[in-house]
Motif scaffolding. Structure first.
Motif, PDB file in Angstrom:
ATOM      1  N   SER A   1      -6.904   2.779  12.870  1.00  0.00           N
ATOM      2  CA  SER A   1      -7.460   2.057  11.723  1.00  0.00           C
ATOM      3  C   SER A   1      -8.807   1.462  12.114  1.00  0.00           C
ATOM      4  CB  SER A   1      -6.505   0.939  11.288  1.00  0.00           C
ATOM      5  OG  SER A   1      -5.291   1.477  10.818  1.00  0.00           O
TER       6      SER A   1
ATOM      7  N   GLY B   1     -10.735   2.014   6.694  1.00  0.00           N
ATOM      8  CA  GLY B   1     -10.330   3.416   6.711  1.00  0.00           C
ATOM      9  C   GLY B   1      -9.687   3.776   8.043  1.00  0.00           C
TER      10      GLY B   1
ATOM     11  N   ARG C   1       0.847  -1.194   0.000  1.00  0.00           N
ATOM     12  CA  ARG C   1       0.000   0.000   0.000  1.00  0.00           C
ATOM     13  C   ARG C   1       0.881   1.242   0.000  1.00  0.00           C
ATOM     14  NH1 ARG C   1      -4.497   0.363   4.368  1.00  0.00           N
ATOM     15  NH2 ARG C   1      -2.835  -0.281   5.817  1.00  0.00           N
TER      16      ARG C   1
ATOM     17  N   ASN D   1      -6.617  10.442   1.123  1.00  0.00           N
ATOM     18  CA  ASN D   1      -5.847   9.729   2.143  1.00  0.00           C
ATOM     19  C   ASN D   1      -6.808   8.817   2.903  1.00  0.00           C
ATOM     20  OD1 ASN D   1      -6.782  11.028   4.766  1.00  0.00           O
ATOM     21  ND2 ASN D   1      -6.155  12.850   3.629  1.00  0.00           N
ATOM     22  N   PRO D   2      -6.317   7.943   3.785  1.00  0.00           N
ATOM     23  CA  PRO D   2      -7.204   6.981   4.449  1.00  0.00           C
ATOM     24  C   PRO D   2      -8.139   7.556   5.503  1.00  0.00           C
ATOM     25  CG  PRO D   2      -4.920   6.181   4.387  1.00  0.00           C
ATOM     26  CD  PRO D   2      -4.883   7.621   4.010  1.00  0.00           C
TER      27      PRO D   2
END
Length: 445
Positions: A314, A319, A285, A346-347
């Motif tokens: 997390s 996400g 990732r 972004n996450p």
């Protein structure tokens, strides 16, 4: 095998007070001598733990140190009954009484440095309790913290417990507050980033406030934890921001899995640092490196809001969320910046604001209150299960706090021998709730 990051949050001690002991910590000094509310502080911390549990995350509970620390006071020549010791110190050395009553072990990010099994050459989880040698009120924590770590992570076939580093300025160690691990997934080998404030072999150092973490301490921990230097970085914090009140790296930068959020003034020679992080990071990732400019958030705003001392977690859906102190909503531009992060590529999906005012006023935000431990499912099963939060334990701990804690504590109250008895009674009951055995000195007499 599944892997998780488990946050072990420190329970706030019954003696939580505002003594202003932490030179270099702006919030701690500016709120010195205010009246504290230990019950509210402990309940706010517990509510944060429960909020993360309700997000579907694994959440642990970490017991506090015993306060007052009578062993330290007796070692300094004060004798007599416990009450007589308290009375003598209050009259002759009130600073020592404040130090030995400090509830600073609540900030569990300073409890230890932890290396997960997928980073260590022996495949075990390694713990080194921080010596916290820069401040007296914290330097006395290491022994009890070590016992609590061993009681929380008891399986010697899985967990390795190292002694704290020598109590010497060369090896000043403040624990995980100066450690970040970047990895594409918790169960893979990560990039261990140790951030230090001072190197004994360099003249680059802060001039106003002390650097609490040394490069020599970070290197010693990496050796003890059997880390591969190909996956390890030693990075210097910008001495200029230390002098502006950024006493730990987690006040100016935060990382989680493949996400790293940091201020543009966070590191010394920052461009080279970020380039090296990009080179050493390995993962399927992509790494999200987000540099926050001073135009968006000043260092002063970062310190006042503790934006970077939020928790970056997390979520079960893949996400991430930022768990931020509610102070971020009161500092110009910070809430707006966090909202923009959720809309960017972004996450991060959401920001969760929590009220942690009691801790914040004493100099610690959400990230200060927790020790992050990456564990496989097998390792999680080896944790003392009574130290893991569920609804029943949450309710038990809330009732325990309401039973034992005062809702008002001023500096003058530290001279009251009844506070000592109240604290010991509370912690004696807590060891049963968390299955800790006899971790406190008063239980072993």
């Amino acid at each position: 095998m599944s892997y998780y990051e488990v946050n072990f949050d420190g329970l706030v001690d019954p003696t939580h007070n505002y003594a202003g002991l932490s030179f270099g910590n702006v919030a701690s000094k500016s709120n010195a001598n205010k009246v504290a509310n230990p019950k509210q502080a402990a309940l706010q911390g517990l509510e944060k733990m429960w909020a993360l549990t309700q997000l579907g995350l694994h959440q642990g509970v970490f017991a506090p140190n015993c306060r007052p620390d009578l062993h330290t006071l007796r070692s300094l020549g004060f004798n007599g009954t416990d009450a007589q010791v308290i009375n003598k110190v209050a009259k002759t050395e009130p600073y020592l009484l404040k130090a030995c009553y400090s509830a600073s072990s609540m900030w569990t990010a300073n409890a230890a440095t932890v290396s997960p099994s997928c980073d260590t050459s022996d495949g075990k989880v390694h713990f080194t309790p921080a010596n916290l040698s820069n401040k007296l009120h914290r330097a006395i924590e290491a022994k009890t913290t070590s016992l609590v770590l061993k009681a929380t992570f008891p399986d010697e076939q899985i967990f390795v417990h190292h002694p704290s580093l020598p109590q010497h300025p060369l090896f000043g160690d403040e624990g995980a507050a100066n450690y970040t691990r970047l990895v594409d997934s918790y169960g893979h080998t990560g990039l261990a980033i140790f951030v230090y404030g001072e190197d004994a072999n360099s003249n680059v150092k802060p001039q106003v406030f002390p650097a609490r973490q040394t490069k020599q301490a970070s290197e010693a921990i990496a050796r003890s934890h059997l880390l591969d230097y190909a996956h390890t970085l030693f990075v210097q914090q910008n001495p200029d921001v230390i002098d502006q009140g950024v006493f730990h790296n987690d006040v100016i930068a935060i990382g989680n899995e493949n996400m790293f959020l940091f201020h543009e003034q966070a590191f010394y020679q920052q461009r080279q640092v970020i380039e090296e992080i990009g080179r050493k990071y390995q993962g399927s990732r992509p790494l999200h490196l987000i540099e926050v400019s001073s135009d968006d958030i000043s260092v002063d705003a970062a310190v006042k809001s503790y934006l970077f001392n939020s928790q970056l977690v997390s979520l079960p859906n893949g996400g991430m969320a930022i768990v931020a102190p509610s102070e971020c909503q009161t500092i110009d531009g910070v809430e707006r910046y966090l909202a923009s992060l959720c809309k960017a590529s972004n996450p991060i999906e959401e920001v969760i604001y929590l009220d942690l005012k009691q801790s914040m006023q004493n100099g610690g935000g959400p990230a200060c209150l927790r020790l992050r431990v990456a564990l496989s499912s097998e390792e999680l099963n080896a944790v003392n299960s009574q130290c893991l939060l569920n609804e029943s334990r949450y309710q038990t701990l809330a009732a325990w706090i309401n039973k034992h804690y005062r809702d008002r504590l001023a500096e003058s109250d530290l001279a009251d021998p009844n506070l000592l008895l109240e604290s010991q009674s509370a912690l004696d009951e807590l060891t049963g709730i968390l299955g800790l055995g006899s971790v406190y000195p008063f239980q072993q007499v």
